[in-house]
Design an enzyme around this catalytic site. Structure first.
Site, PDB file in Angstrom:
ATOM      1  N   LYS B  79       1.362  -1.189  -0.118  1.00 18.30           N
ATOM      2  CA  LYS B  79      -0.348  -0.162   0.600  1.00 18.30           C
ATOM      3  C   LYS B  79       1.037   0.998   0.455  1.00 18.30           C
ATOM      4  O   LYS B  79       1.660   1.166   0.333  1.00 18.30           O
ATOM      5  CB  LYS B  79      -1.076  -0.203   1.330  1.00 18.30           C
ATOM      6  CG  LYS B  79      -2.307   1.140   1.357  1.00 18.30           C
ATOM      7  CD  LYS B  79      -2.685   0.239   2.483  1.00 18.30           C
ATOM      8  CE  LYS B  79      -3.784   1.928   2.554  1.00 18.30           C
ATOM      9  NZ  LYS B  79      -4.744   2.236   3.684  1.00 18.30           N
ATOM     10  N   SER B 154     -10.244   2.364   2.911  1.00 16.01           N
ATOM     11  CA  SER B 154      -8.983   2.500   1.907  1.00 16.01           C
ATOM     12  C   SER B 154      -7.971   1.670   1.068  1.00 16.01           C
ATOM     13  O   SER B 154      -7.299   2.852   0.816  1.00 16.01           O
ATOM     14  CB  SER B 154      -7.952   3.837   2.688  1.00 16.01           C
ATOM     15  OG  SER B 154      -6.942   3.323   3.967  1.00 16.01           O
ATOM     16  N   SER B 178     -10.073  -0.140   7.323  1.00 15.86           N
ATOM     17  CA  SER B 178      -9.512   0.069   6.328  1.00 15.86           C
ATOM     18  C   SER B 178      -9.067  -1.457   5.371  1.00 15.86           C
ATOM     19  O   SER B 178      -8.948  -1.023   4.507  1.00 15.86           O
ATOM     20  CB  SER B 178      -8.527   1.454   5.591  1.00 15.86           C
ATOM     21  OG  SER B 178      -9.203   2.344   6.539  1.00 15.86           O
TER      22      SER B 178
END
Lengths: 96, 487
Positions: B79, B154, B178
């Site tokens: 990420k 997210s 997330s």
């Protein structure tokens, strides 16, 4: 609790955020809705409850020995800065 | 042999060890899939092809020399919230669109040392603030199960990349759901460990008392493998916990006979459509067949977790994001009039609208005159919720319920209403407030869209969660389904 455009402008100033008048109106609406959601918190009885800042009880912040552990890499770090000169970060003049 | 991208990380590790393919071949396969499919998915912000092939060649040398770890040669994506030395690290923001990190996050260092190959950096909601991956400066990510739908957020780029099998696994972070919510919306196995289990060093901060790194992958077995390497004490993170990391793979196959599963009454009462509850109830029936017992528990203050979170998280975010000032790193506005103008315009132009909204919410709840009414009150309710969880774990081993109130929704459907968007996290936020480990695993589909089962455990019960998830995955095959388009 509803916020006005003026309230939002004051908050934006505290947060050092430049926002347009149009944005201020939009934020007045959405921040008011968020505060309305947050008002649910008034329903709980917290008269005898201690605040909790951290999820793990009893965890203390560690201290480390006062020894040099990092090497000087300022040139590498300053590659990410907008303006530098002679190892210094440049900003607009503060004192006339 | 199944196609490389159809295999789990565990299966790929066995193939590498047996010499069926090399890490370079494996890496090339995934890089080719990225170049074929990512234009439509937008899962990656940066693809590091050259670096990946070089790391793969090193891994092959390690495997040949007999010095490989269990993870050596396996590709993964990070990420874009994790700092990667010499590689663009944007956090999904214009503010960091020019930021080349001068160091690696601890998570990145550990997986690199284990010999893993980094394919690239995945798209995400800006500064991890969002539940749909629509707040990214780099554009929305598409859900591989239906390209008109969001992948959740997210960690939406990580979710889409793994779901479409253009990466076999990815890291994620979870501040309010997330990792778990996007895992549920894309049919993945995702785990958010206990707060303090995985180092936050080099993981760009959003809300420091809630943020925790974890993984998104295809099975509990894979999650155990990855978490083993990522977890553990780190002197660089002042909230890292110095507790030994158990062997997660060793206990995966323990029997679930006698397992006590708590069903949170409030989870099933709040806004969950009956339809959506159906796959979750079916999963619970599978657990009963495996010998588990269902017990209803009540956490009366849990419904307050969303309003509590939307005080605590913005407060911490407003403080953390004050470091972006246009001076040392990040976006800097053109021709500032004076220092004040440099600060306010760099921040006003560099942050997107949701990030600004949260900074202002946080600034307001911390400001003089409002601190007691909002922030202090929220911290007290955080304690009530945490105590209710602790009481529940005196009666049961794990808690189960839905991960998300709905399946993946249309791109654009909720962007104009932040409060509706915030309510997506209604089931996941509690675990963050209490610092508990929690997972989401695939448990079925509704109208072709995945549904996730959430499993929450007591502090440091990761091994138990993985064992419970693995038991289910041994008798079901939801986690093996993949979107036809990417088969």
């Amino acid at each position: 609790m509803s916020l006005t455009r003026k309230d939002v402008e004051a908050i934006a100033h505290l947060a050092r955020l430049a926002i347009t008048e149009e944005e201020a109106s939009l934020y007045a609406d959405s921040l008011s809705r968020i505060l309305h959601l947050v008002e649910q918190l008034n329903a709980a009885d917290v008269s005898t409850t201690e605040p909790m800042a951290h999820p793990l009880a009893g965890l203390v912040q560690r201290l480390r020995a006062d020894e040099v552990t990092a090497t000087d890499q300022h040139e590498k770090f300053q590659l990410n800065a907008g303006k530098v000169s002679s190892g210094l970060y440049l900003v607009p003049k503060v004192i006339e | 042999m199944a196609e490389l991208h159809a295999q789990t990380l565990t299966e790929l590790a066995a193939g590498l060890r047996a010499g069926k393919f090399s890490s370079v071949e494996l890496t090339r396969h995934f890089l080719e899939r990225i170049s074929k499919y990512d234009a439509e998915l937008n899962a990656f912000i940066t693809v590091t092809s050259e670096l990946a092939l070089a790391q793969a060649a090193d891994a092959d040398a390690r495997i040949a020399a007999g010095t490989a770890s269990a993870l050596t040669g396996l590709p993964l994506a990070h990420k874009d919230i994790f700092c990667t030395d010499g590689v663009l690290t944007t956090c999904g923001s214009k503010m960091l669109s020019n930021f080349v990190s001068p160091y690696d996050a601890t998570v990145v260092t550990r997986l690199k040392q284990a010999g893993m190959v980094m394919l690239g950096k995945t798209n995400m909601d800006e500064f991890a603030m969002g539940s749909s991956n629509e707040t990214s400066f780099y554009g929305a990510v598409k859900n591989p199960w239906n390209l008109a739908k969001v992948p959740g957020g997210s960690s939406g780029g990580s979710a889409a990349a793994v779901a479409a099998r253009i990466a076999p696994a990815a890291t994620g972070t979870d501040t309010g759901g997330s990792i778990r919510q996007p895992a549920a919306l894309t049919s993945l196995t995702g785990i958010k460990p206990t707060y303090g289990r995985v180092s936050r060093y080099g993981m760009i901060a959003f809300a420091s008392s809630l943020d925790q790194g974890g993984v998104m992958c295809l099975s509990a077995e894979d999650a155990a493998l990855l978490l083993q390497s990522m977890s553990g004490f780190d002197v660089q993170d002042s909230t890292s916990v110095d507790t030994p990391v158990p062997d997660y793979s060793a206990t995966l196959n323990q029997s679930l006979k006698g397992l006590k599963i708590g069903l949170v009454k409030e989870f099933f009462e709040q806004g969950l459509s009956n339809e959506n509850a159906k796959p979750v109830r079916e999963a619970l029936a599978v657990y009963e067949q495996l010998g588990a017992r269902l017990v209803e528990v009540s956490l009366p203050n849990l419904p307050l977790s969303v309003p509590t979170y939307y005080v605590v998280a913005p407060a911490e975010c407003s403080s953390n994001l004050s470091r972006f000032d246009g001076v040392r790193f990040g976006y800097r506005c053109d021709n500032p009039r004076d220092l004040q103008d440099l600060y306010t315009r760099s921040r006003g132009e560099g942050f997107g609208s949701e990030v600004k909204r949260r900074i202002m919410t946080g600034t307001y709840v911390l400001s003089a005159g409002y601190y007691d009414a909002y922030y202090l009150r929220a911290q007290k309710i955080r304690r009530l919720i945490t105590e209710e969880f602790a009481n529940a774990f005196k009666q049961v081993d794990v808690l189960m319920g839905p991960t998300s109130p709905t399946t993946a929704f249309d791109i654009g459907a909720k962007v104009d209403d932040p409060v509706t968007m915030y309510l997506n996290d209604i089931y996941t936020i509690g675990a963050n407030l209490a610092g508990l480990p929690a997972m989401s695993i695939p448990c079925g589909f509704l109208d072709g869209l995945p549904v996730g089962l959430q499993i929450i455990g007591g502090h440091f019960a990761e091994a138990k969660l993985l064992n419970v998830a693995h038991g289910y995955q041994q008798v079901t095959d939801w986690h093996k389904r993949m979107p036809e388009r990417y088969a």
